[in-house]
Design a protein around this motif. Structure first.
Motif, PDB file in Angstrom:
ATOM      1  N   HIS A   1       0.861  -1.101  -0.094  1.00  0.00           N
ATOM      2  CA  HIS A   1      -0.046  -0.064  -0.023  1.00  0.00           C
ATOM      3  C   HIS A   1       0.829   1.251  -0.072  1.00  0.00           C
TER       4      HIS A   1
ATOM      5  N   ASN B   1       0.789   3.801   1.567  1.00  0.00           N
ATOM      6  CA  ASN B   1       0.746   4.613   2.981  1.00  0.00           C
ATOM      7  C   ASN B   1       1.260   3.670   4.015  1.00  0.00           C
TER       8      ASN B   1
ATOM      9  N   LEU C   1      -5.117  12.185   5.843  1.00  0.00           N
ATOM     10  CA  LEU C   1      -5.616  11.143   4.884  1.00  0.00           C
ATOM     11  C   LEU C   1      -4.549   9.973   4.479  1.00  0.00           C
ATOM     12  N   ASP C   2      -3.420  10.142   4.379  1.00  0.00           N
ATOM     13  CA  ASP C   2      -2.474   9.347   4.446  1.00  0.00           C
ATOM     14  C   ASP C   2      -2.284   8.333   5.489  1.00  0.00           C
TER      15      ASP C   2
ATOM     16  N   ARG D   1      -5.529   6.270   5.660  1.00  0.00           N
ATOM     17  CA  ARG D   1      -5.816   5.307   4.395  1.00  0.00           C
ATOM     18  C   ARG D   1      -4.789   4.089   4.618  1.00  0.00           C
TER      19      ARG D   1
ATOM     20  N   SER E   1      -6.549   2.157   7.440  1.00  0.00           N
ATOM     21  CA  SER E   1      -7.627   1.476   6.872  1.00  0.00           C
ATOM     22  C   SER E   1      -7.383   0.184   6.138  1.00  0.00           C
ATOM     23  N   TYR E   2      -6.125   0.446   5.387  1.00  0.00           N
ATOM     24  CA  TYR E   2      -5.924  -0.817   4.705  1.00  0.00           C
ATOM     25  C   TYR E   2      -5.394  -1.934   5.662  1.00  0.00           C
TER      26      TYR E   2
ATOM     27  N   GLU F   1     -11.985   3.195   7.870  1.00  0.00           N
ATOM     28  CA  GLU F   1     -12.794   3.389   6.186  1.00  0.00           C
ATOM     29  C   GLU F   1     -13.806   4.757   6.404  1.00  0.00           C
TER      30      GLU F   1
ATOM     31  N   VAL G   1     -11.515   7.866   6.516  1.00  0.00           N
ATOM     32  CA  VAL G   1     -11.131   8.443   5.440  1.00  0.00           C
ATOM     33  C   VAL G   1     -12.279   9.138   4.592  1.00  0.00           C
TER      34      VAL G   1
ATOM     35  N   GLU H   1     -12.069  13.234   3.571  1.00  0.00           N
ATOM     36  CA  GLU H   1     -12.222  13.616   2.114  1.00  0.00           C
ATOM     37  C   GLU H   1     -13.458  14.383   1.720  1.00  0.00           C
TER      38      GLU H   1
END
Length: 385
Positions: free
Chosen positions: A138, A140, A209-210, A213, A216-217, A350, A353, A357
């Motif tokens: 990923h 990030n 956000l980085d 994300r 979240s991954y 999730e 994020v 956004e």
């Protein structure tokens, strides 16, 4: 008639040129001898090559059989110099197959607190989980290069000499982890550098956000980081953020009761973790909320409180970092949702994020710098708890 047949079967010796025959036989013998020698030599060389090839194939087969896909070849690792000492080990910079890497030596059990059985269990769990990290990809999340379950073949720089020597003084039960090396340093270092002038709101949201994300991954792959903090986030030269330091990360247990213990860094640890209660991936969400405040304010949470005070007040008095008045309401709401005392009320990463956004960054100027705080009370420390 019989005499004719007999005369055809025999040759008269007095009619033979024996000298010429000897020369011909000698030439034929020499030719045959050289050919046999050449064939024998070729056969020996072929046999030797086949044997060597077979040994190489056997060795490669053995290496393939013994070495998991994530395991490194210590002979190809060059550890150059020390970067930092961490809670769970020591970090060095080095090269592996000519690739720049950060090398972390995890010295579990060498501090005298862990028993043989506890260390063995931790190493077994680590071995299982690095196989999972090996599959993580990923933008990030720092790229996982490999790991080693032992340190017998590792050589560290000898800091006590001129730098040319090598030390082998490593914990016997240590593990070694290799990740990509990022030149931008840690997020914490970057925030400290900008503590006076602060960051533009757009950059705050980009960094957040980085981080969100990446988390979240990880959560989608059932990985709980368990030590989310600005010190464990790295930046590249373009200020892209990547999650690092998986020293205490683990695969999330299906039963929350299987995940207990005060693991993490004080100030970022969720209340349930501080109390030693069962927890899940929502502990990372809490830590993210603290990091979000930290990124916006370019400041450290609870700078004037002792460890004991932080631990007690976070659990029993719902202590959280004070959100500046100049912070946009939408941003402040995300912080509050993430660090809610009830893990079930915290959003999944999730959802975080999506919330980030949706923020409008066209108008926000970010935290007001200290030399421009006229009329703003954001930087005045609140009195009392």
């Amino acid at each position: 008639m019989a005499e004719t047949k007999q005369s055809q079967s025999y040759i008269r010796a007095d009619k033979m040129d024996l000298t010429s025959l000897d020369l011909q036989l000698e030439k034929q013998y020499a030719k045959s001898y050289n050919k046999d020698n050449k064939d024998n030599k070729d056969n020996k060389e072929k046999a030797a090559t086949t044997t060597t090839s077979s040994k190489d194939q056997e060795q490669d087969h053995e290496d393939h059989e013994e070495r998991a896909p994530w395991q490194i070849d210590p002979r190809k690792l060059d550890i150059r110099y020390l970067i930092a000492h961490g809670t769970y080990g020591t970090v060095y910079r080095g090269t592996y197959h000519t690739r720049d890497v950060a090398v972390k030596i995890l010295d579990w059990g060498e501090d005298g607190y862990a028993t043989e059985a506890e260390t063995a269990q931790l190493r077994a769990s680590f071995k299982h989980e690095v196989a999972v990290w090996h599959q993580l990809h990923h933008p990030n999340v720092t790229n996982f290069v490999g790991a080693s379950m032992g340190t017998t073949d590792l050589r560290l720089p000898d800091n006590t000499s001129t730098g040319t020597g090598r030390s082998t003084n490593l914990p016997a039960r240590a593990c070694c982890v290799l990740v990509e090396y990022l030149q931008g340093g840690t997020l914490k270092q970057y925030l400290i550098k900008n503590s006076r002038r602060k960051l533009p709101y757009k950059l705050v949201v980009q960094l957040a956000l980085d981080l969100s994300r990446g988390l979240s991954y990880l959560h989608s792959r059932k990985i709980v980081h368990r030590d989310v903090k600005s010190e464990n986030m790295l930046l590249d030269t373009q200020r892209n953020l990547k999650i690092a330091d998986f020293g205490v990360a683990r695969v999330e247990a299906q039963n929350p009761k299987d995940m207990t213990g005060a693991t993490g860094t004080l100030g970022y640890m969720a209340p349930e973790v501080l109390e030693g209660k069962p927890y899940n991936r929502k502990c990372d969400v809490y830590s993210f909320g603290i990091c979000l405040w930290e990124i916006y304010c370019c400041d450290m949470p609870y700078p004037d409180l002792s460890f004991a005070d932080v631990s007690s007040k976070v659990v029993h008095q719902n202590l959280r970092p004070e959100i500046p008045r100049c912070c946009p309401t939408a941003m402040a709401n995300i912080m509050k949702k993430c660090w809610d005392a009830n893990p079930e009320k915290r959003p999944d990463m999730e959802e975080v994020v999506r919330l980030l956004e949706s923020l409008d960054t066209s108008k926000g100027g970010g935290m007001i710098p200290e030399d421009q705080n006229t009329g703003c009370l954001c930087f005045f420390r609140a009195r009392g708890p």
